[in-house]
Design a protein around this motif. Sequence first.
Motif, PDB file in Angstrom:
ATOM      1  N   ARG A  57       0.825  -1.358  -0.095  1.00  0.00           N
ATOM      2  CA  ARG A  57       0.194  -0.196   0.158  1.00  0.00           C
ATOM      3  C   ARG A  57       0.783   1.249   0.106  1.00  0.00           C
ATOM      4  O   ARG A  57       0.469   2.283  -0.729  1.00  0.00           O
ATOM      5  N   ARG A  58       1.834   1.146   0.993  1.00  0.00           N
ATOM      6  CA  ARG A  58       2.721   2.506   0.817  1.00  0.00           C
ATOM      7  C   ARG A  58       3.302   2.751  -0.648  1.00  0.00           C
ATOM      8  O   ARG A  58       3.328   3.784  -0.943  1.00  0.00           O
ATOM      9  N   GLU A  59       3.959   1.588  -1.246  1.00  0.00           N
ATOM     10  CA  GLU A  59       4.744   1.577  -2.511  1.00  0.00           C
ATOM     11  C   GLU A  59       3.655   2.101  -3.573  1.00  0.00           C
ATOM     12  O   GLU A  59       3.927   2.819  -4.197  1.00  0.00           O
ATOM     13  N   TYR A  60       2.340   1.741  -3.286  1.00  0.00           N
ATOM     14  CA  TYR A  60       1.259   2.028  -4.254  1.00  0.00           C
ATOM     15  C   TYR A  60       1.119   3.636  -4.263  1.00  0.00           C
ATOM     16  O   TYR A  60       1.321   4.300  -5.283  1.00  0.00           O
ATOM     17  N   GLU A  61       1.001   4.031  -3.039  1.00  0.00           N
ATOM     18  CA  GLU A  61       0.752   5.315  -2.864  1.00  0.00           C
ATOM     19  C   GLU A  61       1.941   6.344  -3.246  1.00  0.00           C
ATOM     20  O   GLU A  61       1.987   7.498  -3.568  1.00  0.00           O
ATOM     21  N   ASP A  62       3.178   5.906  -2.862  1.00  0.00           N
ATOM     22  CA  ASP A  62       4.562   6.527  -3.355  1.00  0.00           C
ATOM     23  C   ASP A  62       4.510   6.815  -4.938  1.00  0.00           C
ATOM     24  O   ASP A  62       4.997   7.758  -5.219  1.00  0.00           O
ATOM     25  N   ILE A  63       4.198   5.832  -5.746  1.00  0.00           N
ATOM     26  CA  ILE A  63       4.227   5.705  -7.062  1.00  0.00           C
ATOM     27  C   ILE A  63       3.099   6.761  -7.542  1.00  0.00           C
ATOM     28  O   ILE A  63       3.479   7.608  -8.575  1.00  0.00           O
ATOM     29  N   PHE A  64       2.090   6.601  -7.061  1.00  0.00           N
ATOM     30  CA  PHE A  64       0.918   7.535  -7.314  1.00  0.00           C
ATOM     31  C   PHE A  64       1.461   9.143  -6.797  1.00  0.00           C
ATOM     32  O   PHE A  64       1.119   9.991  -8.090  1.00  0.00           O
ATOM     33  N   ARG A  65       1.860   9.226  -5.896  1.00  0.00           N
ATOM     34  CA  ARG A  65       2.404  10.545  -5.491  1.00  0.00           C
ATOM     35  C   ARG A  65       3.542  11.173  -6.479  1.00  0.00           C
ATOM     36  O   ARG A  65       3.498  12.236  -7.064  1.00  0.00           O
ATOM     37  N   ALA A  66       4.384  10.340  -6.788  1.00  0.00           N
ATOM     38  CA  ALA A  66       5.448  10.764  -7.568  1.00  0.00           C
ATOM     39  C   ALA A  66       4.939  10.853  -9.207  1.00  0.00           C
ATOM     40  O   ALA A  66       5.365  11.767  -9.842  1.00  0.00           O
ATOM     41  N   ILE A  67       3.939  10.199  -9.437  1.00  0.00           N
ATOM     42  CA  ILE A  67       3.299  10.798 -10.811  1.00  0.00           C
ATOM     43  C   ILE A  67       2.619  12.120 -10.900  1.00  0.00           C
ATOM     44  O   ILE A  67       2.789  12.803 -11.868  1.00  0.00           O
ATOM     45  N   VAL A  68       1.875  12.404  -9.873  1.00  0.00           N
ATOM     46  CA  VAL A  68       1.427  13.655  -9.701  1.00  0.00           C
ATOM     47  C   VAL A  68       2.507  14.794  -9.627  1.00  0.00           C
ATOM     48  O   VAL A  68       2.259  15.816 -10.183  1.00  0.00           O
ATOM     49  N   LYS A  69       3.238  14.441  -8.927  1.00  0.00           N
ATOM     50  CA  LYS A  69       4.518  15.345  -8.869  1.00  0.00           C
ATOM     51  C   LYS A  69       5.154  15.676 -10.088  1.00  0.00           C
ATOM     52  O   LYS A  69       5.411  17.009 -10.282  1.00  0.00           O
ATOM     53  N   LYS A  70       5.424  14.763 -10.803  1.00  0.00           N
ATOM     54  CA  LYS A  70       6.213  14.971 -12.054  1.00  0.00           C
ATOM     55  C   LYS A  70       5.127  15.589 -13.102  1.00  0.00           C
ATOM     56  O   LYS A  70       5.616  16.527 -13.876  1.00  0.00           O
TER      57      LYS A  70
END
Lengths: 189, 189
Positions: free
Chosen positions: A122-135
């Motif tokens: 779950r943590r990794e999923y949210e981290d990837i999601f967050r990174a996509i939004v930031k980019k």
Amino acid sequence: MKPENRKQEIINAAAVLFKEKGYSAVTMRDLASAMGIKAASLYNHIQSKQEILSNIIISLAEEFSTGINSINNSETNAIQKLEKIIELHIDVTLRNADGLASLNNDWMHLEENNLLYYEKMRREYEDIFRAIVKKGIRAGDIKTYDVEIIVFSTLSTLRTLYLWYPKQKKINPELLKHDMISVLLKGLV
Amino acid sequence: MKPENRKQEIINAAAVLFKEKGYSAVTMRDLASAMGIKAASLYNHIQSKQEILSNIIISLAEEFSTGINSINNSETNAIQKLEKIIELHIDVTLRNADGLASLNNDWMHLEENNLLYYEKMRREYEDIFRAIVKKGIRAGDIKTYDVEIIVFSTLSTLRTLYLWYPKQKKINPELLKHDMISVLLKGLV
DNA sequence: GTCTATATAGGGATAGAC
DNA sequence: GTCTATCCCTATATAGAC
């Protein structure tokens, strides 16, 4: 019927009951009754109530984990990745809306390693999601609102789809995808 | 300390535990332990576990009920009403994030009249919300996506705020309101 | 593969002493 | 207002017959 099929039947029936009342409020007698047998008979197919829960949750979490990694590794921009993520959630919801109730509401009743494994995914999923939004924000494709608010509001809609979708029997999956992408990404106004 | 205060302390402690594990998984012994007393002592202040749950849920449901009726009766357009509804959810979440977990996840464990009363309030809330969106679409203030998708995606974000807000300790309520209104109404792109 | 019978643990709640 | 002791019920799970 092979034992594996019978086991899956039990897990599917359990997912329906867990969705209605939650893992803790569903008894093995409830589940047996839904299967038309006695509680003791369940144990010929499964080892414990806990095994049912982990079967439901871990397989779904792995599906999301695989899905978002594959999306993230594709050569597309942030908006296209978000669209793919929306489609991923819709696809999983169409296939297993019942199980998603446990994933969302009963993960805290997982034990030991399964709990840690779930939390990691779950943590990794949210981290990837967050990174996509930031980019996307850095590239100018996404407006510069607070990143956490964007991640939260999008994810909470996608995660709650399982509650809403079964009530909209007539809705076309393609229309759903299209309108959901529009509403989430382009707003209402 | 008056009994009413002690009772409220118990209800508050229960809301925290219900949020973490859900109503069914929290025992009266758990709750007593969190209060630093024995389980039997709880019954000097409350009548049953069920009474605690209904206290948490019904008061919150009534707050939303009153709030949305007052918003709906004001002389404003659909967009302004939606903004007020977003503010309502944020205000309630700031005041009682723990209780909102029970409202969202444990309402089905209410008994008899309280269950019916809750379901009635929830139905009316969603009907008012839906009517506001429909009016906004007819007036041309809201884009013509599927009404149910708009209602669902907005409400699921607002209803899940309780999960997310406590983790964002530093966030300013006014910024939160502003960005939430922007994200939900004006989109990300 | 399902049953009955049962072991063992823990649940909500009450009685009555302090 | 809190305690100890306890009632009664139901939970998960196992043993062993069919």
